[in-house]
Scaffold this motif. Structure first.
Motif, short mmCIF file in Angstrom:
data_model
loop_
_atom_site.label_atom_id
_atom_site.label_comp_id
_atom_site.label_asym_id
_atom_site.label_seq_id
_atom_site.Cartn_x
_atom_site.Cartn_y
_atom_site.Cartn_z
N GLU A 1 41.65 1.92 19.97
CA GLU A 1 42.22 1.72 21.30
C GLU A 1 41.44 2.51 22.35
N ILE A 2 41.00 3.72 21.99
CA ILE A 2 40.16 4.49 22.91
C ILE A 2 38.86 3.73 23.19
N LYS A 3 38.28 3.18 22.15
CA LYS A 3 37.05 2.40 22.30
C LYS A 3 37.27 1.22 23.24
N ASN A 4 38.40 0.54 23.07
CA ASN A 4 38.68 -0.65 23.89
C ASN A 4 38.97 -0.31 25.34
N ARG A 5 39.49 0.89 25.58
CA ARG A 5 39.93 1.24 26.94
C ARG A 5 39.03 2.26 27.64
N ILE A 6 37.95 2.67 26.98
CA ILE A 6 37.15 3.77 27.52
C ILE A 6 36.49 3.40 28.86
N ASP A 7 36.04 2.15 29.00
CA ASP A 7 35.41 1.75 30.25
C ASP A 7 36.39 1.84 31.42
N GLU A 8 37.63 1.42 31.15
CA GLU A 8 38.67 1.47 32.18
C GLU A 8 38.90 2.90 32.66
N ILE A 9 39.02 3.83 31.72
CA ILE A 9 39.34 5.22 32.08
C ILE A 9 38.13 5.95 32.64
N THR A 10 36.94 5.72 32.08
CA THR A 10 35.74 6.37 32.63
C THR A 10 35.47 5.89 34.04
N GLY A 11 35.86 4.66 34.33
CA GLY A 11 35.71 4.15 35.69
C GLY A 11 36.58 4.93 36.67
N LEU A 12 37.81 5.26 36.23
CA LEU A 12 38.71 6.05 37.07
C LEU A 12 38.19 7.47 37.26
N VAL A 13 37.61 8.02 36.19
CA VAL A 13 37.06 9.38 36.28
C VAL A 13 35.85 9.39 37.21
N SER A 14 34.97 8.40 37.05
CA SER A 14 33.75 8.34 37.87
C SER A 14 34.06 8.19 39.35
N PHE B 1 38.64 14.59 34.50
CA PHE B 1 38.16 14.36 33.14
C PHE B 1 39.27 14.61 32.13
N THR B 2 40.03 15.69 32.34
CA THR B 2 41.14 16.02 31.42
C THR B 2 42.21 14.94 31.46
N GLU B 3 42.53 14.47 32.66
CA GLU B 3 43.53 13.40 32.77
C GLU B 3 43.05 12.14 32.08
N GLY B 4 41.75 11.88 32.18
CA GLY B 4 41.20 10.71 31.51
C GLY B 4 41.33 10.80 30.00
N LEU B 5 41.00 11.98 29.46
CA LEU B 5 41.15 12.18 28.01
C LEU B 5 42.60 12.05 27.59
N LEU B 6 43.50 12.59 28.40
CA LEU B 6 44.93 12.51 28.09
C LEU B 6 45.39 11.06 28.04
N LYS B 7 44.96 10.28 29.03
CA LYS B 7 45.34 8.86 29.05
C LYS B 7 44.81 8.13 27.82
N LEU B 8 43.56 8.40 27.49
CA LEU B 8 42.97 7.73 26.32
C LEU B 8 43.68 8.09 25.02
N THR B 9 43.96 9.37 24.85
CA THR B 9 44.64 9.79 23.61
C THR B 9 46.07 9.27 23.56
N GLU C 1 52.67 1.37 17.55
CA GLU C 1 52.96 -0.06 17.53
C GLU C 1 52.42 -0.72 16.26
N SER C 2 51.27 -0.28 15.81
CA SER C 2 50.68 -0.83 14.58
C SER C 2 51.54 -0.52 13.37
N ILE C 3 52.08 0.70 13.32
CA ILE C 3 52.95 1.09 12.21
C ILE C 3 54.21 0.23 12.20
N VAL C 4 54.78 0.01 13.39
CA VAL C 4 55.99 -0.81 13.50
C VAL C 4 55.71 -2.23 13.01
N ARG C 5 54.57 -2.79 13.46
CA ARG C 5 54.22 -4.14 13.03
C ARG C 5 54.04 -4.21 11.51
N SER C 6 53.43 -3.18 10.95
CA SER C 6 53.21 -3.14 9.50
C SER C 6 54.53 -3.05 8.75
N MET C 7 55.45 -2.22 9.25
CA MET C 7 56.75 -2.06 8.59
C MET C 7 57.54 -3.36 8.61
#
Length: 253
Positions: free
Chosen positions: A19-32, A38-46, A55-61
């Protein structure tokens, strides 16, 4: 820069931070653009990664539960089935019965919504990470018989006993002979006062002797199921005929 970016994406994939990989462009754009630090960007990504994993665990269950369909309590038409106390069902959806290792029995004729409600409570349990499994009673017995014939009955009972909530659908729709009743008893006895079972049945308790073909086994199973159980009796029209009835009413207007 391009090689660093590519390596970063590869590292995220290696670490399974998808998910971080999929959303990194979005968040780095906000940081740039200095919209966030930068810290807020990392927090959002994590946070995004954590939410995605939850959500993946719920779907699996839910997938593990092998439910016949995905229907929840909110999808049930309580107005069509007034014999059911909605508040009572909502309380069961809170899953306190699982913590107390209690059972639920939905009793009523075919088509009144027993399986819908059993499934809905099962899905609620799975979404809260209670390992749950749905199976028709006859299919369960078939599996136990096969396991016994192959000298692995104990392992199969352990398999079904691992679920915190086991849903047995359509108990009594077909007769169960004495030997098969013994197999079912072993599983019910194994779970007794330890883990919860939800049962749907169209057979009144006084008639279980006929279903199981042996009054001793029938009473033993019934005793263990009902000792700590909530019985929901449903008396009403077939839920499957609802649309047909509504269509007829419209045609008569």
């Amino acid at each position: 820069m391009t090689s660093d970016y590519t390596q970063l994406l590869n590292n995220l994939e290696t670490l399974k931070l998808i998910e971080i990989k999929n959303r990194i462009d979005e968040i780095t754009g906000l940081v740039s653009s200095n919209n966030i630090s930068f810290t807020e960007g990392l927090l959002k990504l994590t946070n995004m990664e954590i939410d995605h994993r939850k959500e993946s665990i719920v779907r699996s269950m839910v997938k593990v539960g092998a439910f016949p369909f995905i229907k929840e309590v909110k999808d049930f038409d309580f107005d069509f089935q007034p014999s059911i106390n909605k508040q009572e069902i909502l309380e069961l959806e809170n899953l306190g019965f699982i913590d107390r290792a209690e059972n639920i029995v939905f009793l009523g004729p075919s088509g009144v919504g027993k399986t819908h409600l059993a499934t809905a409570i099962g899905i609620a349990a799975a979404k809260r990470r209670n390992i749950t499994y749905f199976i028709k009673c006859q299919d369960l017995i078939t599996q136990l018989k096969k396991a016994k014939a192959e000298n692995r009955l104990e392992d199969r009972i352990k398999h079904f006993n691992k679920y915190r909530l086991l849903i047995l659908d359509e108990l009594g729709y077909l007769p169960i002979d004495k030997e098969d009743s013994k197999l079912l008893f072993q599983l019910i006895d194994k779970r007794y006062e330890k883990k919860s079972v939800i049962i749907t049945t169209n057979i009144n308790f006084g008639e279980w002797d006929e279903v199981f073909g042996d009054p001793v086994i029938a009473n033993a199973i019934l005793d263990r199921i009902l000792h700590h159980a909530k019985v929901i009796s449903i008396n009403g029209k077939s839920y499957r005929l609802k649309d047909h009835i509504n269509k007829e009413n419209k045609n008569n207007e």
